[in-house]
Design a protein around this motif. Structure first.
Motif, PDB file in Angstrom:
ATOM      1  N   PHE A  61       0.833  -1.203   0.000  1.00 16.53           N
ATOM      2  CA  PHE A  61       0.000   0.000   0.000  1.00 16.53           C
ATOM      3  C   PHE A  61       0.870   1.257   0.000  1.00 16.53           C
ATOM      4  N   SER A  62       1.996   1.199   0.700  1.00 16.80           N
ATOM      5  CA  SER A  62       2.849   2.384   0.855  1.00 16.80           C
ATOM      6  C   SER A  62       3.555   2.788  -0.431  1.00 16.80           C
ATOM      7  N   ASP A  63       3.535   1.935  -1.454  1.00 16.26           N
ATOM      8  CA  ASP A  63       4.126   2.285  -2.751  1.00 16.26           C
ATOM      9  C   ASP A  63       3.195   3.138  -3.596  1.00 16.26           C
ATOM     10  N   ASN A  64       1.979   3.386  -3.110  1.00 15.70           N
ATOM     11  CA  ASN A  64       0.986   4.166  -3.844  1.00 15.70           C
ATOM     12  C   ASN A  64       0.898   5.585  -3.291  1.00 15.70           C
ATOM     13  N   ASP A  65       0.421   6.496  -4.128  1.00 20.13           N
ATOM     14  CA  ASP A  65       0.131   7.853  -3.678  1.00 20.13           C
ATOM     15  C   ASP A  65      -1.278   7.899  -3.099  1.00 20.13           C
ATOM     16  N   PRO A  66      -1.513   8.737  -2.104  1.00 20.12           N
ATOM     17  CA  PRO A  66      -2.872   8.885  -1.571  1.00 20.12           C
ATOM     18  C   PRO A  66      -3.838   9.320  -2.671  1.00 20.12           C
ATOM     19  N   GLY A  67      -5.072   8.860  -2.587  1.00 22.21           N
ATOM     20  CA  GLY A  67      -6.073   9.218  -3.581  1.00 22.21           C
ATOM     21  C   GLY A  67      -7.200   8.220  -3.619  1.00 22.21           C
ATOM     22  N   ASP A  68      -8.079   8.388  -4.579  1.00 13.22           N
ATOM     23  CA  ASP A  68      -9.278   7.559  -4.674  1.00 13.22           C
ATOM     24  C   ASP A  68      -9.078   6.297  -5.497  1.00 13.22           C
ATOM     25  N   THR A  69      -7.915   6.124  -6.131  1.00 14.99           N
ATOM     26  CA  THR A  69      -7.677   4.922  -6.930  1.00 14.99           C
ATOM     27  C   THR A  69      -7.375   3.733  -6.023  1.00 14.99           C
ATOM     28  N   LEU A  70      -7.575   2.531  -6.559  1.00 13.94           N
ATOM     29  CA  LEU A  70      -7.252   1.326  -5.801  1.00 13.94           C
ATOM     30  C   LEU A  70      -5.745   1.133  -5.772  1.00 13.94           C
ATOM     31  N   PRO A  71      -5.209   0.539  -4.698  1.00  8.46           N
ATOM     32  CA  PRO A  71      -3.774   0.263  -4.669  1.00  8.46           C
ATOM     33  C   PRO A  71      -3.385  -0.730  -5.757  1.00  8.46           C
ATOM     34  N   ASN A  72      -2.185  -0.560  -6.320  1.00  7.81           N
ATOM     35  CA  ASN A  72      -1.712  -1.448  -7.375  1.00  7.81           C
ATOM     36  C   ASN A  72      -1.737  -2.904  -6.911  1.00  7.81           C
ATOM     37  N   GLY A  73      -2.210  -3.778  -7.782  1.00 14.41           N
ATOM     38  CA  GLY A  73      -2.247  -5.193  -7.484  1.00 14.41           C
ATOM     39  C   GLY A  73      -3.485  -5.642  -6.727  1.00 14.41           C
ATOM     40  N   TRP A  74      -4.296  -4.706  -6.273  1.00 16.48           N
ATOM     41  CA  TRP A  74      -5.492  -5.016  -5.504  1.00 16.48           C
ATOM     42  C   TRP A  74      -6.729  -4.679  -6.318  1.00 16.48           C
ATOM     43  N   ARG A  75      -7.816  -5.366  -6.024  1.00 17.19           N
ATOM     44  CA  ARG A  75      -9.087  -5.073  -6.692  1.00 17.19           C
ATOM     45  C   ARG A  75     -10.218  -5.141  -5.672  1.00 17.19           C
ATOM     46  N   GLU A  76     -11.356  -4.593  -6.055  1.00 18.28           N
ATOM     47  CA  GLU A  76     -12.516  -4.629  -5.173  1.00 18.28           C
ATOM     48  C   GLU A  76     -13.003  -6.062  -4.996  1.00 18.28           C
ATOM     49  N   TRP A  77     -13.371  -6.392  -3.799  1.00 17.44           N
ATOM     50  CA  TRP A  77     -13.943  -7.697  -3.473  1.00 17.44           C
ATOM     51  C   TRP A  77     -15.384  -7.463  -3.051  1.00 17.44           C
ATOM     52  N   THR A  78     -16.298  -7.615  -4.011  1.00 15.45           N
ATOM     53  CA  THR A  78     -17.714  -7.417  -3.754  1.00 15.45           C
ATOM     54  C   THR A  78     -18.290  -8.693  -3.173  1.00 15.45           C
ATOM     55  N   ILE A  79     -18.839  -8.598  -1.998  1.00 15.16           N
ATOM     56  CA  ILE A  79     -19.340  -9.776  -1.305  1.00 15.16           C
ATOM     57  C   ILE A  79     -20.625 -10.284  -1.934  1.00 15.16           C
ATOM     58  N   SER A  80     -21.561  -9.385  -2.135  1.00 17.78           N
ATOM     59  CA  SER A  80     -22.860  -9.761  -2.691  1.00 17.78           C
ATOM     60  C   SER A  80     -23.534  -8.512  -3.215  1.00 17.78           C
ATOM     61  N   ARG A  81     -24.284  -8.662  -4.298  1.00 20.25           N
ATOM     62  CA  ARG A  81     -25.007  -7.509  -4.828  1.00 20.25           C
ATOM     63  C   ARG A  81     -26.132  -7.076  -3.893  1.00 20.25           C
ATOM     64  N   PHE A  82     -26.436  -7.918  -2.901  1.00 15.45           N
ATOM     65  CA  PHE A  82     -27.467  -7.571  -1.927  1.00 15.45           C
ATOM     66  C   PHE A  82     -26.894  -6.792  -0.744  1.00 15.45           C
ATOM     67  N   LYS A  83     -25.569  -6.622  -0.696  1.00 16.72           N
ATOM     68  CA  LYS A  83     -24.943  -5.956   0.441  1.00 16.72           C
ATOM     69  C   LYS A  83     -24.331  -4.620   0.020  1.00 16.72           C
ATOM     70  N   LYS A  84     -24.422  -3.652   0.894  1.00 17.83           N
ATOM     71  CA  LYS A  84     -23.776  -2.364   0.688  1.00 17.83           C
ATOM     72  C   LYS A  84     -22.264  -2.537   0.819  1.00 17.83           C
ATOM     73  N   SER A  85     -21.503  -1.817   0.011  1.00 18.94           N
ATOM     74  CA  SER A  85     -20.050  -1.956   0.018  1.00 18.94           C
ATOM     75  C   SER A  85     -19.393  -1.025   1.026  1.00 18.94           C
TER      76      SER A  85
END
Length: 283
Positions: A61-85
């Motif tokens: 995480f520390s290799d990234n700049d602060p901001g709204d983008t996802l950290p390099n190498g990571w992606r969103e893990w959506t649990i369920s479309r019925f759950k709020k993220s």
């Protein structure tokens, strides 16, 4: 209520009462099964990622700049479309970049695909911090199973060798959530009451084990450096040798308790065990 519904149904109109009773009972069982499967997929599974390269290390995480983008190498893990993220954001904290999580009756995470041998890289180190505990959370109770921080490690294995009940459970989860449960999952959590190092079973499946990495209020508001031996933790939790590590994830969830939580995650690293020091005659 089922018996009452059956007794007032007019005879001779539509299907016989016992058939309507049986159909309603089946529908209720299916509803309860769906709720249970969504619950377990919401707290414990690292779903199969899309086509991407599985790395032999975790991008920091520390290799990234602060901001709204996802950290390099990571992606969103959506649990369920019925759950709020849950919301995740790269922020500067005390001169380093970390991930800040904000949960509001929500459950989702960030996941990083891996291909690691836990025998060669058994030592897992990370940093985390919580603003406060989730007051009503209790990971020994199904409807209160939340944690302000989780570090989740998934392992490969042959699902066909599992007992029939586990295989059927995996199939149902995949059909209902479009996610494949890993062969086995270790979840490191911060518990309100359970003692550190306690292994807590998942109340839906035997293929998920929670290990209490921190407990209580003593270290709330402080950065913590946590080190675990995932190889030994797996053997203690599952009573068997682990397969290869397929992914690591972080998750802050409050979907069961309906509370709010703020937390921070620092860098996550897998390490080799230092070789034993050589002994010489002069020692």
């Amino acid at each position: 209520m089922l018996l009452e519904w059956r007794s007032v149904a007019p005879h001779g109109i539509g299907a016989p009462a016992y058939r309507r009773h049986s159909t309603r009972r089946k529908m209720l069982r299916l509803l309860f099964m769906v709720i249970a499967l969504l619950a377990v997929s919401g707290c414990a599974s690292v779903s199969e990622p899309p086509a991407e390269i599985a790395l032999p290390y975790v991008k920091l995480f520390s290799d990234n700049d602060p901001g709204d983008t996802l950290p390099n190498g990571w992606r969103e893990w959506t649990i369920s479309r019925f759950k709020k993220s849950t919301e995740y954001k790269l922020v500067d904290t005390e001169g380093r970049t970390a991930v800040k999580a904000r949960a509001d009756s929500s459950a989702s995470g960030l996941v990083h695909r891996l291909d690691l041998d836990p025998l060669q890289y058994p030592v897992l180190s990370w940093q985390w911090k919580v603003e406060d505990l989730i007051k009503t959370a209790d990971n020994t109770t199904k409807h209160l199973e939340d944690s302000p921080v989780r570090v989740v490690v998934s392992f490969d294995g042959d699902i066909e060798t599992l007992p029939l009940d586990d295989r059927m459970f995996f199939d149902n989860v995949r059909l209902l959530t479009r996610q494949q449960l890993p062969y086995a999952t270790l979840m490191y959590i911060w518990e309100n009451r359970a003692a550190r190092n306690t292994v807590l079973p998942n109340l839906h499946t035997s293929r998920i084990k929670m290990i209490v990495a921190e407990s209580g209020r003593e270290k709330v508001g402080q950065w913590q450096d946590i080190t675990r031996n995932v190889y030994e933790d797996y053997k203690r939790a599952f009573g068997a040798e682990p397969g290869r590590i397929t992914a690591i994830a972080v998750m802050t969830d409050t979907d069961n308790t309906g509370e709010n939580a703020h937390a921070w995650y620092g860098d996550i690293v897998f390490k080799r065990v230092a070789p034993p020091r050589a002994m010489f005659a002069s020692d």
